[in-house]
Design a protein around this motif. Structure first.
Motif, PDB file in Angstrom:
ATOM      1  N   ASN A 275       0.351  -1.138   0.382  1.00  7.76           N
ATOM      2  CA  ASN A 275      -0.179   0.289  -0.469  1.00  7.76           C
ATOM      3  C   ASN A 275       1.126   1.750  -0.170  1.00  7.76           C
ATOM      4  O   ASN A 275       0.267   1.521   0.258  1.00  7.76           O
ATOM      5  N   ASN A 276       1.656   1.372  -0.972  1.00  5.06           N
ATOM      6  CA  ASN A 276       2.863   2.709  -1.115  1.00  5.06           C
ATOM      7  C   ASN A 276       3.058   3.150  -2.672  1.00  5.06           C
ATOM      8  O   ASN A 276       2.386   2.291  -3.536  1.00  5.06           O
ATOM      9  N   PRO A 277       3.026   4.263  -2.647  1.00  5.76           N
ATOM     10  CA  PRO A 277       2.561   4.645  -4.185  1.00  5.76           C
ATOM     11  C   PRO A 277       3.685   4.126  -5.383  1.00  5.76           C
ATOM     12  O   PRO A 277       3.838   3.542  -5.922  1.00  5.76           O
ATOM     13  N   ASP A 278       5.283   3.693  -4.208  1.00 11.56           N
ATOM     14  CA  ASP A 278       5.800   2.774  -5.204  1.00 11.56           C
ATOM     15  C   ASP A 278       6.351   1.356  -5.761  1.00 11.56           C
ATOM     16  O   ASP A 278       7.238   0.784  -5.479  1.00 11.56           O
ATOM     17  N   LYS A 279       4.625   0.857  -5.086  1.00  9.12           N
ATOM     18  CA  LYS A 279       3.892  -0.900  -4.924  1.00  9.12           C
ATOM     19  C   LYS A 279       3.043  -0.746  -5.962  1.00  9.12           C
ATOM     20  O   LYS A 279       3.027  -0.800  -6.954  1.00  9.12           O
ATOM     21  N   LEU A 280       1.905  -1.334  -5.033  1.00  7.31           N
ATOM     22  CA  LEU A 280       0.634  -1.811  -6.498  1.00  7.31           C
ATOM     23  C   LEU A 280       0.580  -0.645  -7.202  1.00  7.31           C
ATOM     24  O   LEU A 280       0.669  -0.823  -8.492  1.00  7.31           O
ATOM     25  N   PRO A 281       0.427   0.960  -6.624  1.00  7.53           N
ATOM     26  CA  PRO A 281       0.179   1.461  -8.083  1.00  7.53           C
ATOM     27  C   PRO A 281       1.116   1.591  -9.169  1.00  7.53           C
ATOM     28  O   PRO A 281       1.075   2.158 -10.154  1.00  7.53           O
ATOM     29  N   LEU A 282       2.595   1.429  -8.634  1.00  7.50           N
ATOM     30  CA  LEU A 282       3.940   1.760  -9.906  1.00  7.50           C
ATOM     31  C   LEU A 282       3.557   0.157 -10.817  1.00  7.50           C
ATOM     32  O   LEU A 282       3.117   0.088 -11.949  1.00  7.50           O
ATOM     33  N   LEU A 283       3.189  -0.632  -9.946  1.00 10.52           N
ATOM     34  CA  LEU A 283       2.321  -2.613 -10.025  1.00 10.52           C
ATOM     35  C   LEU A 283       1.375  -2.444 -11.547  1.00 10.52           C
ATOM     36  O   LEU A 283       1.760  -2.327 -12.906  1.00 10.52           O
ATOM     37  N   LYS A 284       0.300  -1.656 -11.024  1.00 10.63           N
ATOM     38  CA  LYS A 284      -1.039  -1.886 -11.729  1.00 10.63           C
ATOM     39  C   LYS A 284      -0.494  -0.911 -13.349  1.00 10.63           C
ATOM     40  O   LYS A 284      -0.354  -1.298 -14.337  1.00 10.63           O
ATOM     41  N   LYS A 285       0.470   0.143 -13.094  1.00 10.43           N
ATOM     42  CA  LYS A 285       0.794   1.330 -14.654  1.00 10.43           C
ATOM     43  C   LYS A 285       1.660   1.148 -15.383  1.00 10.43           C
ATOM     44  O   LYS A 285       1.469   0.467 -16.842  1.00 10.43           O
ATOM     45  N   GLY A 286       2.687  -0.376 -14.225  1.00 13.83           N
ATOM     46  CA  GLY A 286       3.897  -1.156 -15.140  1.00 13.83           C
ATOM     47  C   GLY A 286       2.954  -2.025 -16.253  1.00 13.83           C
ATOM     48  O   GLY A 286       3.241  -2.155 -17.113  1.00 13.83           O
ATOM     49  N   LEU A 287       2.369  -2.823 -15.368  1.00  9.32           N
ATOM     50  CA  LEU A 287       2.060  -3.977 -15.918  1.00  9.32           C
ATOM     51  C   LEU A 287       0.079  -3.859 -17.059  1.00  9.32           C
ATOM     52  O   LEU A 287       0.731  -3.823 -17.962  1.00  9.32           O
ATOM     53  N   GLY A 288       0.168  -2.175 -17.348  1.00  6.90           N
ATOM     54  CA  GLY A 288      -0.831  -1.798 -17.942  1.00  6.90           C
ATOM     55  C   GLY A 288       0.077  -1.474 -19.589  1.00  6.90           C
ATOM     56  O   GLY A 288      -0.694  -1.446 -19.829  1.00  6.90           O
ATOM     57  N   LEU A 289       1.300  -1.420 -19.312  1.00  5.28           N
ATOM     58  CA  LEU A 289       1.857  -1.026 -20.427  1.00  5.28           C
ATOM     59  C   LEU A 289       1.780  -1.674 -21.330  1.00  5.28           C
ATOM     60  O   LEU A 289       2.676  -2.355 -22.362  1.00  5.28           O
ATOM     61  N   LEU A 290       2.297  -3.087 -20.497  1.00  6.85           N
ATOM     62  CA  LEU A 290       2.300  -4.276 -21.246  1.00  6.85           C
ATOM     63  C   LEU A 290       1.109  -5.193 -21.770  1.00  6.85           C
ATOM     64  O   LEU A 290       0.924  -5.671 -22.979  1.00  6.85           O
ATOM     65  N   VAL A 291       0.336  -4.480 -20.884  1.00 13.38           N
ATOM     66  CA  VAL A 291      -1.308  -5.841 -21.439  1.00 13.38           C
ATOM     67  C   VAL A 291      -1.221  -4.427 -22.957  1.00 13.38           C
ATOM     68  O   VAL A 291      -1.986  -5.009 -24.019  1.00 13.38           O
ATOM     69  N   ASN A 292      -0.879  -3.087 -22.904  1.00 14.11           N
ATOM     70  CA  ASN A 292      -1.277  -2.363 -23.997  1.00 14.11           C
ATOM     71  C   ASN A 292      -0.937  -2.707 -25.501  1.00 14.11           C
ATOM     72  O   ASN A 292      -0.038  -2.514 -26.530  1.00 14.11           O
ATOM     73  N   GLU A 293       0.422  -3.779 -25.000  1.00 12.84           N
ATOM     74  CA  GLU A 293       1.157  -4.825 -25.845  1.00 12.84           C
ATOM     75  C   GLU A 293       0.956  -5.680 -26.610  1.00 12.84           C
ATOM     76  O   GLU A 293       1.566  -6.900 -27.907  1.00 12.84           O
ATOM     77  N   MET A 294       0.146  -6.353 -25.743  1.00  8.60           N
ATOM     78  CA  MET A 294      -0.343  -7.257 -26.276  1.00  8.60           C
ATOM     79  C   MET A 294      -0.985  -7.659 -27.515  1.00  8.60           C
ATOM     80  O   MET A 294      -1.638  -6.854 -27.835  1.00  8.60           O
ATOM     81  N   ARG A 295      -1.344  -8.892 -27.871  1.00 10.90           N
ATOM     82  CA  ARG A 295      -1.340  -9.226 -29.729  1.00 10.90           C
ATOM     83  C   ARG A 295      -3.055 -10.086 -29.048  1.00 10.90           C
ATOM     84  O   ARG A 295      -3.228 -10.445 -28.532  1.00 10.90           O
ATOM     85  N   PRO A 296      -3.767 -10.116 -30.210  1.00 15.07           N
ATOM     86  CA  PRO A 296      -5.190 -10.885 -30.234  1.00 15.07           C
ATOM     87  C   PRO A 296      -5.355 -11.651 -29.313  1.00 15.07           C
ATOM     88  O   PRO A 296      -6.434 -12.434 -28.913  1.00 15.07           O
ATOM     89  N   ASP A 297      -4.576 -12.287 -30.411  1.00 13.73           N
ATOM     90  CA  ASP A 297      -4.038 -14.458 -29.561  1.00 13.73           C
ATOM     91  C   ASP A 297      -3.612 -14.682 -27.941  1.00 13.73           C
ATOM     92  O   ASP A 297      -3.380 -15.220 -27.577  1.00 13.73           O
ATOM     93  N   ASP A 298      -2.850 -12.952 -27.711  1.00 13.28           N
ATOM     94  CA  ASP A 298      -2.649 -13.529 -26.832  1.00 13.28           C
ATOM     95  C   ASP A 298      -3.525 -13.474 -25.284  1.00 13.28           C
ATOM     96  O   ASP A 298      -5.063 -12.960 -25.477  1.00 13.28           O
ATOM     97  N   LYS A 299      -3.329 -14.233 -23.661  1.00 16.23           N
ATOM     98  CA  LYS A 299      -4.664 -14.365 -22.909  1.00 16.23           C
ATOM     99  C   LYS A 299      -3.353 -13.725 -22.039  1.00 16.23           C
ATOM    100  O   LYS A 299      -2.139 -13.575 -21.255  1.00 16.23           O
ATOM    101  N   VAL A 300      -4.187 -12.892 -21.052  1.00 16.54           N
ATOM    102  CA  VAL A 300      -4.439 -12.344 -19.392  1.00 16.54           C
ATOM    103  C   VAL A 300      -4.847 -13.009 -18.451  1.00 16.54           C
ATOM    104  O   VAL A 300      -6.169 -12.909 -18.697  1.00 16.54           O
ATOM    105  N   SER A 301      -4.472 -14.412 -17.414  1.00 19.03           N
ATOM    106  CA  SER A 301      -5.404 -14.107 -16.284  1.00 19.03           C
ATOM    107  C   SER A 301      -4.421 -12.683 -14.750  1.00 19.03           C
ATOM    108  O   SER A 301      -3.552 -12.964 -15.408  1.00 19.03           O
ATOM    109  N   ILE A 302      -5.150 -13.189 -14.525  1.00 19.55           N
ATOM    110  CA  ILE A 302      -5.180 -12.285 -12.969  1.00 19.55           C
ATOM    111  C   ILE A 302      -5.011 -13.303 -11.666  1.00 19.55           C
ATOM    112  O   ILE A 302      -6.661 -13.475 -11.275  1.00 19.55           O
TER     113      ILE A 302
END
Length: 627
Positions: A275-302
């Motif tokens: 629960n700190n800005p350099d942890k979960l909030p940064l994590l979500k933004k970082g993985l969001g960058l990866l999600v934006n690079e995903m192709r239609p055939d890629d799959k993600v589960s959380i």
């Protein structure tokens, strides 16, 4: 005929005009301050499908060009803000500029309270489902309080002790065997300390990870071989009586558009310590960058874990990026850390959705705090090792300060056919998850090992710089059951040996002469070969290894005549030794490191080498040991 030409010209002109729509704008918060790294998407009006996506830059700006649709839906989301939607109509003008003003979202108030007895009860079941909206914040306060409490001022960072490699006598120990390492976590973690105005703990400095943080222009492999070795024999810049052997390993590169489809499971720590800005909030933004690079055939589960583990998002394809991003944005931290249960659930989900010819990987993002369930290093390693034979690889991403369990995360990556990176800012997230996505996500060779045999005719003693926790026994080299390092697409691996030449009166080994052995008793010893490099590797889906062998001639060149990669990597090695206050640092100084690095900066397209020089300069100001 003339009329037909004119008609076709008008048609082509019309098509070209339609294809040139541009949408640009800036994302602001409700205080009119720019919002960087917001998720910005344009979607189809007719079927709500994603057309393009990106994140806003440091100034909150975004730009979409060559939009063919005459009308689109603009969708913007960011952590702690309400989603924004607007219809954009290009009928009147080809370029539309917008200002997006996000409203602060209501914070989740629900608290997850689980007693110790209840935690064990929940963990006894295989899994339970939870919606992303129900992953919530818990109160946190004094360390040592009840379960779920976390004190952000309580520092429990943990690093394994590193006993620096010493010199080995070639006549007594002619073989040096090691597992390769492509982890880069130590460098960004050290940078975090320096940026915070303090020197890192010595044990946080793994010199090989400092060196391997950078990409080098080594020769690329060709044909069916996934890797290639290059070597350089040169003088040593910090000790004129010694020489260096520089070994570079480069894996084949893959066009990510043609790479195998991805089956990714995000295993996310949402415990109270995140629960700190350099942890979960940064994590979500970082993985969001990866999600934006995903192709239609890629799959993600959380999968998330706090007081217990649960599935937040069932497998979702890249066609539904907005759904994945929404699930990420709704996460919030709270509770204790059931890491063991989360790992089991993530691997279970990855196996159920296994892609036979794809890339199957669990991405664990955490500060490394596992304090409920399987928590000891031995238990966690055993758990991870039991999963790696399923063909599922592991990426470990470390976040945050004050609570980082570096030693545990490194062990998990090493034993889980994986790699480990530390994310200290959004640019590091972009480097790891976007710029170097192939190396992070696509494994081209596994169980990669080096073995060097030194020739006593030319080498008296040798010392491997770094890799202290990657050393193997000589017999491990030919043992295909022995786990070793994984090599991602386009990865570079560098190993540097400092050697004392034969004939030198200098010695660092205190061993009596052998009574029953003859020195230099092989005919091969009387050749111009300095050493032989051997490499073993397996293809990702194979169990039998392949061996490469490369003799290295004793043709030494002056350090000033070596290429930029050799000189820059040596500068980073010297910097690592200075940070560790190594007894082998010789005449190394921060000034020397900066000069070597500046002269070997090269093209430096992304500016990483220039940033290194700046970091060394900052270190010199902090370190009073070096005047």
């Amino acid at each position: 005929m003339k009329n037909l030409v004119l008609f076709l010209s008008f048609v082509l002109f019309g098509i070209n005009t339609i294809a040139q729509h541009t949408l640009k704008g800036v994302v602001y918060d409700d205080q009119n301050q720019p919002v960087p790294f917001a998720n910005v998407m344009i979607k189809s009006i007719t079927d709500d499908q994603l057309i393009k996506g990106q994140t806003s830059d440091l100034n909150g700006a975004f730009l979409f060009e060559r939009i063919s649709e005459s009308k689109v839906k603009l969708v913007v989301s960011s952590v702690e803000f309400e989603p924004y939607e607007k219809t954009i109509d290009f009928k009147k003008e080809s370029t539309v500029e917008v200002e997006v003003h996000l409203k602060a979202g209501a914070k989740l108030e629900e608290v997850m309270v689980i007693s110790r007895k209840e935690v064990h009860k929940v963990q006894s079941v295989s899994a339970y489902k939870m919606s992303s909206a129900n992953v919530v914040s818990a109160s946190y306060g004094y360390a040592g309080g009840s379960i779920g409490n976390y004190n952000p001022n309580y520092n429990t960072e943990a690093y394994d002790h590193i006993e620096e490699n010493g010199y080995k006598s070639v006549t007594k120990e002619p073989l040096s065997t090691l597992s390769i390492d492509v982890d880069r976590a130590s460098y960004s973690n050290v940078r975090r300390y320096i940026n915070d105005g303090q020197l890192p703990p010595k044990d946080a400095v793994r010199v090989e990870e400092m060196i391997n943080y950078f990409s080098y222009d080594y020769e690329t492999p060709y044909g069916n071989t996934p890797l290639k070795v290059t070597t350089t024999y040169t003088t040593c810049p910090w000790n004129t009586n010694h020489n260096l052997v520089h070994i570079g390993l480069k894996s084949k590169e893959i066009d990510m558009d043609e790479a195998p489809s991805n089956n990714l499971v995000f295993l996310l720590d949402v415990s109270g310590s995140m629960n700190n800005p350099d942890k979960l909030p940064l994590l979500k933004k970082g993985l969001g960058l990866l999600v934006n690079e995903m192709r239609p055939d890629d799959k993600v589960s959380i999968v998330v874990y706090a007081g217990a583990a649960g599935v937040v998002l069932e497998p979702t394809t890249g066609k539904n990026k907005e759904k994945i991003l929404e699930s990420l944005n709704n996460l919030s931290a709270g509770g204790s850390t059931a890491g063991g249960a989360g790992i089991k659930l993530a691997y279970k989900l990855a196996k159920e959705n296994f892609m036979k010819n794809g890339n199957n990987r669990v991405i664990l993002a955490t500060d490394g705090d596992f304090n409920i369930g399987a928590s000891s290093d031995g238990e966690m390693v055993e758990l991870i090792e039991s999963k790696r034979d399923d063909g599922i690889f592991l990426t470990v991403l470390g976040f945050g300060t004050g609570n980082i369990k570096d030693s545990k995360m490194e062990k998990l990556a090493d034993h889980g056919n994986g790699n480990y990176a530390y994310i200290d800012n959004i640019l590091e997230a972009k480097k790891t998850l976007v710029n170097e996505m192939g190396g992070t996500l696509v494994t081209v060779a596994k169980d990669v090992k080096f073995q060097l045999e030194f020739n006593p005719t030319h080498v008296k003693e040798y010392r491997l710089i770094g890799y202290e926790n990657r050393l193997l026994e000589a017999e491990d080299f030919n043992d295909d059951t022995k786990d070793a390092g994984e090599l991602g697409a386009g990865h570079c691996v560098t190993a540097i040996y400092e050697i004392i030449p034969a004939g030198s009166s200098e010695s660092h080994t205190d061993i009596d002469p052998l009574k029953y052995q003859e020195e230099h008793d092989s005919e091969n010893a009387h050749t111009d070969e300095l050493l032989t490099v051997k490499v073993r590797y397996k293809l990702p889906d194979e169990k039998k290894s392949t061996k490469l062998e490369l003799p290295v001639k004793a043709n030494r060149i002056d350090f000033s005549q070596t290429n930029e990669d050799v000189r820059f990597s040596a500068a980073v090695a010297a910097y690592g030794m200075l940070l560790r206050d190594s007894k082998h640092k010789g005449e190394s100084t921060y000034e020397m490191v900066m000069k070597l690095a500046r002269d070997a900066k090269g093209e430096d397209r992304d500016g990483y080498r220039a940033a290194f020089v700046q970091m060394v300069d900052m270190t010199q100001l902090l370190d009073k040991r070096d005047s």
